[in-house]
Motif scaffolding. Structure first.
Motif, PDB file in Angstrom:
ATOM      1  N   SER A 233      21.191  16.753   7.840  1.00 41.75           N
ATOM      2  CA  SER A 233      20.159  16.576   6.811  1.00 41.75           C
ATOM      3  C   SER A 233      19.046  17.620   6.910  1.00 41.75           C
ATOM      4  CB  SER A 233      19.555  15.177   6.929  1.00 41.75           C
ATOM      5  OG  SER A 233      18.362  15.086   6.176  1.00 41.75           O
ATOM      6  N   ARG A 234      18.844  18.373   5.827  1.00 40.51           N
ATOM      7  CA  ARG A 234      17.757  19.350   5.815  1.00 40.51           C
ATOM      8  C   ARG A 234      16.408  18.655   5.717  1.00 40.51           C
ATOM      9  NH1 ARG A 234      21.690  21.792   2.524  1.00 40.51           N
ATOM     10  NH2 ARG A 234      22.681  23.604   3.518  1.00 40.51           N
TER      11      ARG A 234
ATOM     12  N   VAL B  28      23.298  20.120  14.649  1.00 35.76           N
ATOM     13  CA  VAL B  28      24.275  19.036  14.514  1.00 35.76           C
ATOM     14  C   VAL B  28      23.555  17.696  14.606  1.00 35.76           C
ATOM     15  CG1 VAL B  28      26.252  20.350  15.347  1.00 35.76           C
ATOM     16  CG2 VAL B  28      24.766  19.191  16.993  1.00 35.76           C
ATOM     17  N   ASP B  29      24.334  16.613  14.437  1.00 37.36           N
ATOM     18  CA  ASP B  29      23.739  15.272  14.374  1.00 37.36           C
ATOM     19  C   ASP B  29      23.614  14.637  15.759  1.00 37.36           C
ATOM     20  OD1 ASP B  29      23.767  15.660  11.650  1.00 37.36           O
ATOM     21  OD2 ASP B  29      25.638  14.576  11.352  1.00 37.36           O
TER      22      ASP B  29
ATOM     23  N   LEU C 295      15.915  10.789  14.926  1.00 33.54           N
ATOM     24  CA  LEU C 295      16.043  12.067  14.230  1.00 33.54           C
ATOM     25  C   LEU C 295      17.506  12.510  14.188  1.00 33.54           C
ATOM     26  CD1 LEU C 295      13.066  14.316  15.407  1.00 33.54           C
ATOM     27  CD2 LEU C 295      13.548  13.517  13.090  1.00 33.54           C
ATOM     28  N   ARG C 296      18.287  12.094  15.208  1.00 31.40           N
ATOM     29  CA  ARG C 296      19.715  12.410  15.284  1.00 31.40           C
ATOM     30  C   ARG C 296      19.975  13.898  15.097  1.00 31.40           C
ATOM     31  NH1 ARG C 296      20.697   9.689  18.323  1.00 31.40           N
ATOM     32  NH2 ARG C 296      22.926   9.995  18.118  1.00 31.40           N
ATOM     33  N   LEU C 297      19.205  14.726  15.786  1.00 35.59           N
ATOM     34  CA  LEU C 297      19.382  16.165  15.658  1.00 35.59           C
ATOM     35  C   LEU C 297      19.492  16.829  17.026  1.00 35.59           C
ATOM     36  CD1 LEU C 297      16.873  17.169  12.829  1.00 35.59           C
ATOM     37  CD2 LEU C 297      19.355  16.916  12.643  1.00 35.59           C
ATOM     38  N   ALA C 298      20.323  17.841  17.080  1.00 35.34           N
ATOM     39  CA  ALA C 298      20.432  18.697  18.257  1.00 35.34           C
ATOM     40  C   ALA C 298      20.790  20.095  17.773  1.00 35.34           C
ATOM     41  CB  ALA C 298      21.497  18.180  19.223  1.00 35.34           C
ATOM     42  N   ALA C 299      20.405  21.097  18.553  1.00 31.84           N
ATOM     43  CA  ALA C 299      20.772  22.475  18.243  1.00 31.84           C
ATOM     44  C   ALA C 299      21.914  22.889  19.156  1.00 31.84           C
ATOM     45  CB  ALA C 299      19.573  23.396  18.423  1.00 31.84           C
TER      46      ALA C 299
ATOM     47  N   ALA D 147      13.242  14.911  -1.276  1.00 35.92           N
ATOM     48  CA  ALA D 147      14.283  15.161  -0.277  1.00 35.92           C
ATOM     49  C   ALA D 147      14.817  16.581  -0.382  1.00 35.92           C
ATOM     50  CB  ALA D 147      15.420  14.151  -0.442  1.00 35.92           C
ATOM     51  N   GLY D 148      14.654  17.184  -1.541  1.00 35.36           N
ATOM     52  CA  GLY D 148      15.119  18.553  -1.729  1.00 35.36           C
ATOM     53  C   GLY D 148      16.567  18.608  -2.171  1.00 35.36           C
TER      54      GLY D 148
END
Length: 471
Positions: free
Chosen positions: A349-350, A182-183, A322-326, A149-150
Protein backbone atom coordinates in the motif's frame (compact mmCIF):
# COMPACT_ATOMS: atom_id res chain seq x y z
CA UNK A 1 -29.20 -52.96 -6.59
CA UNK A 2 -28.53 -51.79 -3.08
CA UNK A 3 -27.15 -55.23 -2.24
CA UNK A 4 -24.80 -55.09 -5.24
CA UNK A 5 -23.58 -51.65 -4.22
CA UNK A 6 -23.01 -52.87 -0.70
CA UNK A 7 -21.10 -55.90 -1.89
CA UNK A 8 -19.07 -53.70 -4.20
CA UNK A 9 -18.27 -51.33 -1.35
CA UNK A 10 -17.23 -54.20 0.89
CA UNK A 11 -15.04 -55.76 -1.76
CA UNK A 12 -13.16 -52.50 -2.17
CA UNK A 13 -12.60 -51.90 1.52
CA UNK A 14 -9.13 -52.55 2.87
CA UNK A 15 -8.14 -53.72 6.32
CA UNK A 16 -8.69 -50.23 7.78
CA UNK A 17 -11.94 -49.53 5.94
CA UNK A 18 -10.27 -47.42 3.25
CA UNK A 19 -10.60 -48.58 -0.37
CA UNK A 20 -7.40 -50.41 -1.28
CA UNK A 21 -7.70 -49.42 -4.93
CA UNK A 22 -7.21 -45.81 -3.83
CA UNK A 23 -3.72 -46.75 -2.66
CA UNK A 24 -2.96 -48.46 -5.94
CA UNK A 25 -4.33 -45.52 -7.92
CA UNK A 26 -2.20 -43.18 -5.80
CA UNK A 27 0.87 -45.27 -6.53
CA UNK A 28 0.13 -45.15 -10.25
CA UNK A 29 -0.31 -41.35 -10.13
CA UNK A 30 2.98 -40.97 -8.27
CA UNK A 31 4.81 -43.19 -10.79
CA UNK A 32 3.51 -41.08 -13.69
CA UNK A 33 4.97 -37.94 -12.10
CA UNK A 34 8.26 -39.41 -10.89
CA UNK A 35 11.03 -37.77 -12.91
CA UNK A 36 13.91 -38.11 -10.45
CA UNK A 37 14.45 -41.37 -8.47
CA UNK A 38 15.58 -39.53 -5.33
CA UNK A 39 13.88 -38.66 -2.03
CA UNK A 40 13.24 -35.13 -3.27
CA UNK A 41 12.02 -36.38 -6.65
CA UNK A 42 9.56 -38.76 -5.01
CA UNK A 43 8.36 -36.00 -2.68
CA UNK A 44 7.80 -33.73 -5.68
CA UNK A 45 5.85 -36.47 -7.46
CA UNK A 46 3.56 -36.98 -4.46
CA UNK A 47 3.08 -33.23 -4.02
CA UNK A 48 2.24 -32.76 -7.69
CA UNK A 49 -0.30 -35.59 -7.57
CA UNK A 50 -1.94 -33.98 -4.54
CA UNK A 51 -1.89 -30.56 -6.20
CA UNK A 52 -3.44 -32.01 -9.36
CA UNK A 53 -6.27 -33.51 -7.32
CA UNK A 54 -5.41 -37.08 -8.35
CA UNK A 55 -4.57 -38.00 -4.77
CA UNK A 56 -7.10 -36.61 -2.30
CA UNK A 57 -7.01 -36.00 1.44
CA UNK A 58 -7.56 -39.17 3.43
CA UNK A 59 -5.96 -41.47 0.86
CA UNK A 60 -3.91 -44.13 2.63
CA UNK A 61 -0.55 -44.68 0.95
CA UNK A 62 0.93 -48.18 0.58
CA UNK A 63 3.64 -49.33 3.04
CA UNK A 64 7.16 -48.05 2.39
CA UNK A 65 8.46 -51.39 1.17
CA UNK A 66 5.59 -51.77 -1.28
CA UNK A 67 6.18 -48.25 -2.64
CA UNK A 68 9.89 -49.01 -2.94
CA UNK A 69 9.23 -52.26 -4.82
CA UNK A 70 6.67 -50.79 -7.20
CA UNK A 71 8.78 -47.71 -8.02
CA UNK A 72 12.15 -49.52 -8.07
CA UNK A 73 13.49 -47.35 -5.25
CA UNK A 74 15.24 -48.28 -2.03
CA UNK A 75 13.19 -48.27 1.20
CA UNK A 76 15.67 -45.71 2.54
CA UNK A 77 14.84 -43.32 -0.31
CA UNK A 78 11.09 -43.71 0.26
CA UNK A 79 11.51 -43.24 4.02
CA UNK A 80 13.53 -40.03 3.48
CA UNK A 81 10.88 -38.78 1.05
CA UNK A 82 8.10 -39.51 3.53
CA UNK A 83 10.04 -37.48 6.13
CA UNK A 84 10.14 -34.49 3.75
CA UNK A 85 6.43 -34.81 3.01
CA UNK A 86 5.61 -35.16 6.70
CA UNK A 87 7.53 -31.99 7.58
CA UNK A 88 5.70 -30.09 4.86
CA UNK A 89 2.34 -31.31 6.15
CA UNK A 90 1.50 -33.22 2.94
CA UNK A 91 1.20 -36.58 4.68
CA UNK A 92 0.68 -37.82 8.21
CA UNK A 93 2.30 -41.02 9.48
CA UNK A 94 0.86 -42.92 12.43
CA UNK A 95 3.24 -45.83 12.83
CA UNK A 96 1.52 -49.15 12.21
CA UNK A 97 -1.71 -47.40 11.31
CA UNK A 98 -0.06 -46.28 8.10
CA UNK A 99 0.46 -43.04 6.19
CA UNK A 100 -2.34 -40.85 4.93
CA UNK A 101 -2.53 -37.73 2.77
CA UNK A 102 -3.59 -34.69 4.78
CA UNK A 103 -6.07 -31.98 3.89
CA UNK A 104 -4.03 -29.14 2.28
CA UNK A 105 -6.66 -26.66 3.48
CA UNK A 106 -6.05 -27.54 7.12
CA UNK A 107 -2.81 -25.98 8.36
CA UNK A 108 -0.87 -27.94 10.95
CA UNK A 109 -0.49 -26.56 14.45
CA UNK A 110 3.00 -25.14 14.07
CA UNK A 111 5.66 -23.91 16.44
CA UNK A 112 4.30 -20.37 16.43
CA UNK A 113 0.91 -21.49 17.67
CA UNK A 114 2.57 -23.64 20.33
CA UNK A 115 4.59 -20.64 21.46
CA UNK A 116 1.64 -18.27 21.77
CA UNK A 117 -1.30 -20.49 22.74
CA UNK A 118 -2.09 -19.92 26.41
CA UNK A 119 -4.62 -18.36 28.69
CA UNK A 120 -5.26 -14.71 27.88
CA UNK A 121 -6.08 -13.33 31.31
CA UNK A 122 -2.59 -12.77 32.72
CA UNK A 123 -2.20 -9.75 34.94
CA UNK A 124 1.22 -9.34 33.31
CA UNK A 125 1.55 -10.91 29.86
CA UNK A 126 5.20 -10.94 28.75
CA UNK A 127 4.77 -13.75 26.23
CA UNK A 128 3.74 -11.80 23.15
CA UNK A 129 6.98 -10.45 21.64
CA UNK A 130 5.22 -7.23 20.60
CA UNK A 131 6.44 -3.66 21.20
CA UNK A 132 4.94 -1.38 23.84
CA UNK A 133 2.15 0.62 22.18
CA UNK A 134 3.02 3.57 24.42
CA UNK A 135 6.46 3.76 22.79
CA UNK A 136 5.30 3.82 19.18
CA UNK A 137 5.56 7.16 17.36
CA UNK A 138 2.41 9.27 17.00
CA UNK A 139 0.64 9.09 13.65
CA UNK A 140 -0.97 12.52 14.10
CA UNK A 141 1.31 14.49 11.85
CA UNK A 142 1.45 11.75 9.20
CA UNK A 143 -2.34 11.41 9.07
CA UNK A 144 -2.93 15.17 8.92
CA UNK A 145 -0.92 15.26 5.70
CA UNK A 146 -3.19 12.69 4.02
CA UNK A 147 -6.21 13.86 2.04
CA UNK A 148 -7.04 10.83 -0.12
CA UNK A 149 -5.78 7.28 -0.51
CA UNK A 150 -4.35 8.27 -3.87
CA UNK A 151 -4.56 6.59 -7.27
CA UNK A 152 -1.56 5.21 -9.19
CA UNK A 153 -1.08 6.38 -12.76
CA UNK A 154 -0.91 2.71 -13.77
CA UNK A 155 -1.09 -0.71 -12.16
CA UNK A 156 2.44 -1.20 -13.49
CA UNK A 157 3.79 1.88 -11.69
CA UNK A 158 6.95 1.51 -9.60
CA UNK A 159 6.01 -0.29 -6.36
CA UNK A 160 7.92 2.05 -4.01
CA UNK A 161 7.49 5.80 -3.57
CA UNK A 162 10.64 7.43 -5.03
CA UNK A 163 11.21 9.62 -1.96
CA UNK A 164 10.82 6.67 0.40
CA UNK A 165 13.31 4.75 -1.69
CA UNK A 166 15.83 7.59 -1.29
CA UNK A 167 15.34 7.68 2.49
CA UNK A 168 15.80 3.92 2.76
CA UNK A 169 18.96 3.94 0.63
CA UNK A 170 20.51 6.68 2.79
CA UNK A 171 20.17 4.49 5.89
CA UNK A 172 20.89 1.04 4.39
CA UNK A 173 23.81 -0.97 5.84
CA UNK A 174 25.43 -1.50 2.43
CA UNK A 175 25.23 -0.09 -1.09
CA UNK A 176 22.23 -2.04 -2.37
CA UNK A 177 21.46 -1.67 -6.07
CA UNK A 178 17.93 -3.11 -5.83
CA UNK A 179 15.47 -2.28 -3.05
CA UNK A 180 11.71 -2.67 -2.60
CA UNK A 181 8.98 -2.59 0.06
CA UNK A 182 7.00 -5.65 1.15
CA UNK A 183 4.20 -6.41 3.61
CA UNK A 184 6.36 -7.06 6.67
CA UNK A 185 9.51 -9.09 7.31
CA UNK A 186 7.85 -12.51 7.15
CA UNK A 187 6.22 -11.58 3.83
CA UNK A 188 9.66 -10.65 2.53
CA UNK A 189 11.16 -13.93 3.74
CA UNK A 190 8.30 -15.90 2.19
CA UNK A 191 8.69 -14.07 -1.15
CA UNK A 192 12.39 -14.93 -1.23
CA UNK A 193 11.84 -18.49 -0.01
CA UNK A 194 9.18 -19.30 -2.59
CA UNK A 195 11.35 -17.80 -5.33
CA UNK A 196 14.57 -19.62 -4.44
CA UNK A 197 13.81 -22.78 -2.43
CA UNK A 198 12.62 -26.16 -3.60
CA UNK A 199 11.32 -29.27 -1.87
CA UNK A 200 14.11 -30.98 0.07
CA UNK A 201 16.56 -28.05 -0.01
CA UNK A 202 18.68 -27.60 3.10
CA UNK A 203 18.55 -24.19 4.80
CA UNK A 204 20.69 -23.18 7.77
CA UNK A 205 18.84 -21.34 10.54
CA UNK A 206 19.79 -20.05 13.95
CA UNK A 207 19.36 -22.15 17.08
CA UNK A 208 17.27 -20.97 18.84
CA UNK A 209 15.15 -19.66 15.98
CA UNK A 210 12.02 -17.52 15.46
CA UNK A 211 9.24 -20.18 15.26
CA UNK A 212 7.30 -18.76 12.24
CA UNK A 213 10.43 -19.08 10.10
CA UNK A 214 10.72 -22.81 10.85
CA UNK A 215 6.97 -23.22 10.26
CA UNK A 216 7.31 -21.55 6.85
CA UNK A 217 10.30 -23.62 5.76
CA UNK A 218 8.81 -26.90 6.94
CA UNK A 219 5.53 -26.11 5.16
CA UNK A 220 7.58 -25.95 1.94
CA UNK A 221 9.31 -29.28 2.60
CA UNK A 222 12.62 -27.55 3.27
CA UNK A 223 15.05 -29.25 5.65
CA UNK A 224 16.25 -26.90 8.39
CA UNK A 225 19.81 -27.21 9.68
CA UNK A 226 20.27 -25.65 13.11
CA UNK A 227 23.38 -23.55 13.72
CA UNK A 228 23.99 -22.46 17.34
CA UNK A 229 24.03 -18.79 18.32
CA UNK A 230 26.52 -17.47 20.88
CA UNK A 231 27.20 -13.95 22.18
CA UNK A 232 28.65 -12.85 18.79
CA UNK A 233 25.87 -14.28 16.64
CA UNK A 234 25.58 -17.40 14.48
CA UNK A 235 28.56 -19.73 15.00
CA UNK A 236 30.88 -19.49 12.00
CA UNK A 237 32.55 -22.82 12.79
CA UNK A 238 29.22 -24.65 12.94
CA UNK A 239 28.02 -22.95 9.76
CA UNK A 240 31.24 -23.98 7.98
CA UNK A 241 30.60 -27.57 9.06
CA UNK A 242 27.00 -27.40 7.79
CA UNK A 243 28.28 -26.07 4.46
CA UNK A 244 30.25 -29.28 3.83
CA UNK A 245 26.91 -30.52 2.43
CA UNK A 246 24.91 -28.31 0.06
CA UNK A 247 23.10 -25.45 1.83
CA UNK A 248 20.87 -23.37 -0.43
CA UNK A 249 20.33 -20.50 2.02
CA UNK A 250 21.20 -19.34 5.51
CA UNK A 251 18.76 -17.18 7.47
CA UNK A 252 19.97 -15.03 10.36
CA UNK A 253 18.97 -12.00 12.42
CA UNK A 254 21.85 -9.50 12.52
CA UNK A 255 20.51 -7.44 15.45
CA UNK A 256 18.55 -8.23 18.63
CA UNK A 257 18.06 -11.85 17.63
CA UNK A 258 14.67 -13.20 18.68
CA UNK A 259 14.65 -14.78 21.27
CA UNK A 260 18.21 -14.29 22.61
CA UNK A 261 18.78 -10.56 22.07
CA UNK A 262 22.21 -11.28 20.54
CA UNK A 263 23.56 -8.91 17.88
CA UNK A 264 26.09 -9.97 15.27
CA UNK A 265 29.57 -8.60 15.90
CA UNK A 266 31.64 -7.36 12.96
CA UNK A 267 34.32 -9.93 13.75
CA UNK A 268 31.75 -12.74 13.54
CA UNK A 269 30.28 -11.24 10.38
CA UNK A 270 33.71 -11.45 8.73
CA UNK A 271 34.06 -15.08 9.86
CA UNK A 272 30.67 -15.94 8.35
CA UNK A 273 31.69 -14.22 5.12
CA UNK A 274 34.85 -16.31 4.99
CA UNK A 275 32.78 -19.51 5.30
CA UNK A 276 30.19 -18.38 2.73
CA UNK A 277 32.35 -16.73 0.07
CA UNK A 278 33.36 -19.98 -1.71
CA UNK A 279 29.71 -21.05 -1.96
CA UNK A 280 26.59 -19.97 -3.84
CA UNK A 281 24.59 -20.01 -0.60
CA UNK A 282 22.10 -17.16 -0.33
CA UNK A 283 22.19 -15.13 2.89
CA UNK A 284 18.79 -13.91 4.10
CA UNK A 285 19.04 -11.32 6.88
CA UNK A 286 16.00 -10.45 8.99
CA UNK A 287 16.65 -7.16 10.81
CA UNK A 288 13.39 -7.40 12.77
CA UNK A 289 14.43 -4.95 15.50
CA UNK A 290 15.29 -2.16 13.08
CA UNK A 291 15.45 1.31 14.60
CA UNK A 292 14.89 0.22 18.21
CA UNK A 293 18.12 -1.81 18.22
CA UNK A 294 21.03 -0.24 20.08
CA UNK A 295 23.55 -2.13 17.92
CA UNK A 296 24.62 -0.49 14.67
CA UNK A 297 23.13 -1.82 11.44
CA UNK A 298 25.28 -4.57 9.97
CA UNK A 299 24.90 -6.73 6.87
CA UNK A 300 26.95 -9.41 5.17
CA UNK A 301 25.92 -7.56 2.00
CA UNK A 302 28.81 -5.22 2.75
CA UNK A 303 31.13 -8.07 1.67
CA UNK A 304 28.77 -10.36 -0.29
CA UNK A 305 26.27 -8.08 -2.09
CA UNK A 306 25.64 -10.68 -4.80
CA UNK A 307 24.64 -13.32 -2.22
CA UNK A 308 22.75 -11.26 0.35
CA UNK A 309 19.12 -10.37 0.91
CA UNK A 310 18.63 -7.84 3.69
CA UNK A 311 15.19 -7.21 5.20
CA UNK A 312 14.44 -4.39 7.63
CA UNK A 313 11.16 -4.46 9.50
CA UNK A 314 9.38 -1.38 10.84
CA UNK A 315 6.98 -3.33 13.06
CA UNK A 316 8.90 -3.04 16.35
CA UNK A 317 9.95 0.57 15.78
CA UNK A 318 6.95 2.15 14.07
CA UNK A 319 4.04 -0.25 14.58
CA UNK A 320 3.13 -3.88 13.75
CA UNK A 321 -0.03 -2.79 11.94
CA UNK A 322 1.95 -0.82 9.37
CA UNK A 323 2.84 -4.27 7.94
CA UNK A 324 5.83 -2.85 6.08
CA UNK A 325 9.43 -3.89 5.62
CA UNK A 326 12.14 -2.90 3.16
CA UNK A 327 14.05 -5.56 1.22
CA UNK A 328 17.23 -5.49 -0.85
CA UNK A 329 18.98 -8.24 -2.78
CA UNK A 330 20.79 -9.25 -5.97
CA UNK A 331 19.17 -7.79 -9.10
CA UNK A 332 18.11 -11.09 -10.76
CA UNK A 333 16.43 -12.30 -7.57
CA UNK A 334 14.72 -8.96 -6.95
CA UNK A 335 13.34 -8.97 -10.49
CA UNK A 336 11.86 -12.43 -9.86
CA UNK A 337 10.29 -11.24 -6.61
CA UNK A 338 8.74 -8.21 -8.34
CA UNK A 339 7.37 -10.42 -11.11
CA UNK A 340 5.88 -12.81 -8.55
CA UNK A 341 4.24 -9.93 -6.67
CA UNK A 342 2.96 -8.38 -9.90
CA UNK A 343 0.65 -11.35 -10.46
CA UNK A 344 -0.40 -11.29 -6.81
CA UNK A 345 -0.80 -8.27 -4.55
CA UNK A 346 1.08 -6.02 -6.98
CA UNK A 347 2.59 -3.63 -4.43
CA UNK A 348 2.52 -2.73 -0.76
CA UNK A 349 0.00 0.00 0.00
CA UNK A 350 1.37 3.38 -1.06
CA UNK A 351 -0.92 4.95 1.53
CA UNK A 352 1.00 3.06 4.23
CA UNK A 353 4.25 3.95 2.48
CA UNK A 354 3.32 7.64 2.75
CA UNK A 355 2.70 7.22 6.47
CA UNK A 356 6.03 5.42 6.90
CA UNK A 357 7.83 8.12 4.92
CA UNK A 358 6.43 10.75 7.25
CA UNK A 359 7.47 8.76 10.33
CA UNK A 360 11.00 8.34 8.96
CA UNK A 361 11.49 12.03 8.11
CA UNK A 362 9.50 14.15 10.59
CA UNK A 363 11.66 15.27 13.52
CA UNK A 364 8.97 14.57 16.12
CA UNK A 365 8.63 10.94 14.99
CA UNK A 366 12.39 10.47 14.78
CA UNK A 367 12.74 11.72 18.37
CA UNK A 368 9.97 9.40 19.58
CA UNK A 369 11.62 6.35 18.01
CA UNK A 370 14.96 7.36 19.54
CA UNK A 371 13.27 7.66 22.94
CA UNK A 372 11.80 4.17 22.49
CA UNK A 373 15.22 2.76 21.62
CA UNK A 374 16.76 4.19 24.78
CA UNK A 375 13.81 3.16 26.96
CA UNK A 376 13.78 -0.43 25.70
CA UNK A 377 17.50 -0.66 26.45
CA UNK A 378 16.89 0.66 29.99
CA UNK A 379 14.09 -1.83 30.63
CA UNK A 380 16.14 -4.73 29.36
CA UNK A 381 19.22 -3.79 31.31
CA UNK A 382 17.24 -3.32 34.53
CA UNK A 383 15.69 -6.80 34.35
CA UNK A 384 18.93 -8.51 33.27
CA UNK A 385 20.82 -6.87 36.16
CA UNK A 386 18.10 -7.86 38.63
CA UNK A 387 18.19 -11.47 37.43
CA UNK A 388 21.98 -11.48 37.64
CA UNK A 389 21.65 -10.47 41.30
CA UNK A 390 19.57 -13.64 41.83
CA UNK A 391 22.20 -15.79 40.15
CA UNK A 392 20.33 -16.12 36.82
CA UNK A 393 22.66 -15.16 33.93
CA UNK A 394 21.02 -13.81 30.79
CA UNK A 395 22.92 -13.38 27.51
CA UNK A 396 22.34 -10.98 24.66
CA UNK A 397 22.39 -7.22 24.82
CA UNK A 398 19.65 -5.84 22.60
CA UNK A 399 15.96 -5.80 21.72
CA UNK A 400 12.71 -6.29 23.61
CA UNK A 401 13.13 -9.94 24.64
CA UNK A 402 15.38 -11.86 27.02
CA UNK A 403 16.18 -15.59 26.93
CA UNK A 404 16.13 -16.90 30.49
CA UNK A 405 17.69 -20.29 31.37
CA UNK A 406 15.44 -22.50 33.53
CA UNK A 407 15.63 -26.00 35.02
CA UNK A 408 12.23 -27.10 33.74
CA UNK A 409 10.30 -25.12 31.10
CA UNK A 410 6.89 -26.59 31.86
CA UNK A 411 7.22 -26.16 35.62
CA UNK A 412 8.48 -22.60 35.17
CA UNK A 413 5.69 -21.56 32.80
CA UNK A 414 3.01 -23.14 35.02
CA UNK A 415 4.34 -21.53 38.20
CA UNK A 416 4.51 -18.09 36.63
CA UNK A 417 1.03 -18.51 35.14
CA UNK A 418 -0.33 -19.27 38.60
CA UNK A 419 1.11 -15.92 39.67
CA UNK A 420 -0.54 -14.10 36.76
CA UNK A 421 2.64 -13.80 34.66
CA UNK A 422 2.69 -14.99 31.06
CA UNK A 423 5.96 -16.05 29.39
CA UNK A 424 6.79 -18.13 26.31
CA UNK A 425 8.27 -21.65 26.65
CA UNK A 426 11.55 -22.15 24.84
CA UNK A 427 10.77 -25.46 23.11
CA UNK A 428 9.11 -23.95 19.98
CA UNK A 429 12.30 -21.94 19.35
CA UNK A 430 14.59 -25.00 19.47
CA UNK A 431 15.97 -26.43 16.24
CA UNK A 432 18.63 -28.62 17.85
CA UNK A 433 18.31 -30.85 20.88
CA UNK A 434 19.04 -28.70 23.90
CA UNK A 435 19.35 -30.12 27.41
CA UNK A 436 18.98 -26.70 29.02
CA UNK A 437 15.48 -25.22 29.13
CA UNK A 438 14.62 -21.57 28.50
CA UNK A 439 11.73 -19.16 28.54
CA UNK A 440 11.38 -16.01 26.46
CA UNK A 441 10.30 -12.90 28.35
CA UNK A 442 9.25 -9.76 26.48
CA UNK A 443 10.95 -7.34 28.86
CA UNK A 444 10.18 -4.39 26.58
CA UNK A 445 6.59 -4.35 27.84
CA UNK A 446 7.60 -3.74 31.46
CA UNK A 447 8.09 -0.05 32.26
CA UNK A 448 8.80 -0.60 35.96
CA UNK A 449 8.91 -3.32 38.60
CA UNK A 450 11.88 -5.19 37.18
CA UNK A 451 13.19 -6.11 40.63
CA UNK A 452 9.90 -7.75 41.65
CA UNK A 453 9.59 -9.59 38.34
CA UNK A 454 13.18 -10.84 38.60
CA UNK A 455 12.37 -12.36 41.99
CA UNK A 456 9.42 -14.29 40.52
CA UNK A 457 11.41 -15.35 37.44
CA UNK A 458 14.40 -16.53 39.49
CA UNK A 459 12.25 -18.62 41.82
CA UNK A 460 10.32 -20.13 38.92
CA UNK A 461 13.51 -20.82 36.94
CA UNK A 462 14.65 -23.17 39.71
CA UNK A 463 11.33 -25.05 39.85
CA UNK A 464 11.30 -28.68 38.75
CA UNK A 465 8.35 -30.88 37.83
CA UNK A 466 7.80 -33.50 40.53
CA UNK A 467 8.14 -37.04 39.25
CA UNK A 468 7.61 -40.17 41.34
CA UNK A 469 10.86 -41.96 42.12
CA UNK A 470 11.29 -45.26 40.29
CA UNK A 471 11.19 -48.34 42.54
Amino acid sequence: MAQTAGAHSTSRAGRHGVPTHDSLAALSAIEERLEDPSARGLANAVSNAVRDGVIVAGTRLPPIREVATQLALSPTTVSASWSLLSRSGTIHTEGRRGTTVTDPGTPAAGRYRQALEHQSDFALDLSTGVPDAALLPSLGQALRALRTAGTPGSYLEEPVLPRLLDVLRDDWPYAATELTVVDGAMDGIEQIARTTLRFGDRVAVEHPCFPPLVDLLESMGVRTVGVPVDEDGMSAADLAEALTSPIVAVVLQPRAQNPTGVSLSERRARELVKALRPTNTLVIEDDSAGAIATSPALSLGRWLPGQTVHIRSFSKSHGPDLRLAALSGPAPLMHEVRARRQVGQGWSSRLLQRILLSLLTEQESIAQVEHARVEYARRRSALVDALEAHGIPVGGSDGINIWVPVHDETATVVRLASQGIGVTPGAPFAVLDDEEGHIRVTCGLLAEGQADLAQHLAAAARTRTWRPRAR
